[in-house]
Design a protein around this motif. Sequence first.
Motif, PDB file in Angstrom:
ATOM      1  N   ARG A  11      57.926 158.705  47.773  1.00 61.23           N
ATOM      2  CA  ARG A  11      56.956 159.767  48.107  1.00 61.23           C
ATOM      3  C   ARG A  11      55.630 159.139  48.544  1.00 61.23           C
ATOM      4  NH1 ARG A  11      58.896 162.208  43.219  1.00 61.23           N
ATOM      5  NH2 ARG A  11      60.300 163.954  43.596  1.00 61.23           N
ATOM      6  N   GLU A  12      55.144 158.242  47.706  1.00 61.36           N
ATOM      7  CA  GLU A  12      53.863 157.598  48.006  1.00 61.36           C
ATOM      8  C   GLU A  12      53.950 156.778  49.289  1.00 61.36           C
ATOM      9  OE1 GLU A  12      51.512 153.901  46.046  1.00 61.36           O
ATOM     10  OE2 GLU A  12      51.937 155.567  44.676  1.00 61.36           O
ATOM     11  N   CYS A  32      54.058 159.050  52.486  1.00 65.60           N
ATOM     12  CA  CYS A  32      52.742 159.649  52.760  1.00 65.60           C
ATOM     13  C   CYS A  32      51.782 158.605  53.320  1.00 65.60           C
ATOM     14  CB  CYS A  32      52.174 160.274  51.488  1.00 65.60           C
ATOM     15  SG  CYS A  32      53.084 161.746  50.922  1.00 65.60           S
ATOM     16  N   GLU A  42      50.327 158.577  57.145  1.00 64.94           N
ATOM     17  CA  GLU A  42      48.865 158.592  57.244  1.00 64.94           C
ATOM     18  C   GLU A  42      48.380 157.412  58.096  1.00 64.94           C
ATOM     19  OE1 GLU A  42      45.121 160.174  56.475  1.00 64.94           O
ATOM     20  OE2 GLU A  42      47.014 160.983  55.739  1.00 64.94           O
ATOM     21  N   HIS A  45      44.427 165.554  60.024  1.00 57.76           N
ATOM     22  CA  HIS A  45      45.301 166.598  59.478  1.00 57.76           C
ATOM     23  C   HIS A  45      44.975 167.959  60.076  1.00 57.76           C
ATOM     24  CE1 HIS A  45      47.377 164.207  56.427  1.00 57.76           C
ATOM     25  NE2 HIS A  45      46.239 163.542  56.276  1.00 57.76           N
ATOM     26  N   ILE A  54      56.071 167.030  54.654  1.00 53.63           N
ATOM     27  CA  ILE A  54      56.801 165.878  54.108  1.00 53.63           C
ATOM     28  C   ILE A  54      57.527 166.330  52.851  1.00 53.63           C
ATOM     29  CG2 ILE A  54      56.605 163.523  53.210  1.00 53.63           C
ATOM     30  CD1 ILE A  54      53.982 163.252  54.715  1.00 53.63           C
TER      31      ILE A  54
END
Length: 607
Positions: free
Chosen positions: A471-472, A475, A479, A489, A496
Amino acid sequence: MRKIYTTTFLLVLLLLENLLIHSFQTANATPKTVPPQSTLTELYAKADDYATAWPDSLRKIAGLVMQEGKRLDDKNALVRGQRYEAQALWRLGSHDKAMQMAIKALSDAEKWKTTSELPDIYGVIGNLHKEKANYSMALAAVAKGMSIARSRRDTVGIIYMARLQAMFTQGLGADRRDSILIDKSLDMHLEGLKLAESSPRFEKHTIGYYNNLAQVYVKKKDPEKALFYVTKGMNLAKKHNQLLSLTYSYTWLSQIWLMREDKKRAIGYLESALKITQELHNPFREMEVNRYLYRALSQTSNYKEALAAYTRYSEIRDSLRVLENVRQIGEVQMKYEADKKDQQIGALGAANRSKTREIIWALGGLLAFLLLSVFMFFQYRTISRTNKVLAKNNQKINDQAEKLTVLMKELHHRVKNNLQTVSSLLSLQSSRITDEDARQSIRAGQQRIEAMSLIHKSLYNDDTVNLVNMREYMCNLIESVMQSFGISHEQLKLSISVSVREMDIDTAMPIGLIVNEWITNSFKHAFKHTSDPEISVILENRGNLYLEISDNGVGMDLKKWESPAGSFGVKVVKVLSRQLDGKCKVQIAGGTKFIMEAPLRQRSTDG
């Protein structure tokens, strides 16, 4: 005739009235094209006040400066805000992020030809290299800053760069234990100080020179000269309210009093310096002062307070992820525990002497119990030896496991740093290339390196050294791609969904590179005629590992996907899918959807 005079007089009055009205309207109008420079000037003044003291406040000012620069399309303000941000991150101990921001400021300054900010930017870069003890690169950065300052006849910049050159030369000499370099740094400091003392306008800039000279003379064991310069630095730091500089003055004063065997005064100055760093919310400087305090307290045999100081130093160091040797805290703790045990043994000795007479009287009763005691003793000794062997083996296993974990973390940290260095070099190189295709190719390569670097960063930050938090990672990766294309954004609707919690690095790396390639391709080609771009990324366990990336763009040409001679990015995606034993396909319907299914690896876990 009289009517003519009256008419003329009225016409003159009307003309004067119109002129007065026009003048009043002009004086009170605020043309929209005039930028409020006073606002930027006020922000610059605040930032300069916070530059060496309150990094949290400096970071807020940096954001306001960049916001105002963007609103006014003022390139110099944008670069200056980036430089303030890099300075704040440096003071807060976020060295990697500070270097990234400094490199961005350098790239934008060169692109927009805002040369006035370049010396200070190179100063930040040099200081960041110095924090890693990379003095050769620190000196190289400052040499570039000095060259620009001289070409612009920027006296303040020359004074600052000269001080950094002298300071880094001193650090290099200390690192190599080279007395010739240390003597050279002393001459460089004295030469730069002459220029700083040449005018009252530069008085504030002499503070750093006085503190650095005090440090040199402390290292050379010359307390008289050290005291002469540090007193000057301390008085000026108080006069100009330079609180961070004051902490350095107090630090060198403490070392002078340690040389003069006045340990109480030395510790007092360090405690004052520590209080200031805490008020300034400057964790990196607080860490350094705690280290000096620990050393001073150790010389007074006050191991309890020394342990507390070193513990604070260690906690801040770990929170800033500054990798250093932690062996010293164990030594201090052992000394403290040994001192405590000695006191306990002394008290027990007195009690034992009083009980000796009672034991003598009890010997008669114990004789009957002697045979049983001997038997129990041998049984106990056998069991004890077995337990000791087991405990020793367990300790060895635990120590080896801990060392392996530390080594793996260090490996990931170094790989991440090396990849970041390559990425930074590619970024600098791309800023000098005029051919847009070549620049795009370099930027694509840089983003692939960044995707791999994020894997190692995740493994270094987490407790596990071989499982990636997906997950981290997803992201952070997306990014990073958005930032490389300058997409916020607000400009993109991003979805996601990652239900696979962790993956081993052999699976996570190809997945990350596939996502990087596909989203990069979407940003390049999909949204040229799309007003509201959308991207969705799904990573799930559906019996197999399921990856879906979709956008609402113009749709991909399926010939490019199906043809063996497709683009390099398509080839990369297909090769990586095969590496995972996966099958992939592309669907075109209201955009482009990429789907890949691959067998689940054993080390992948669901969230």
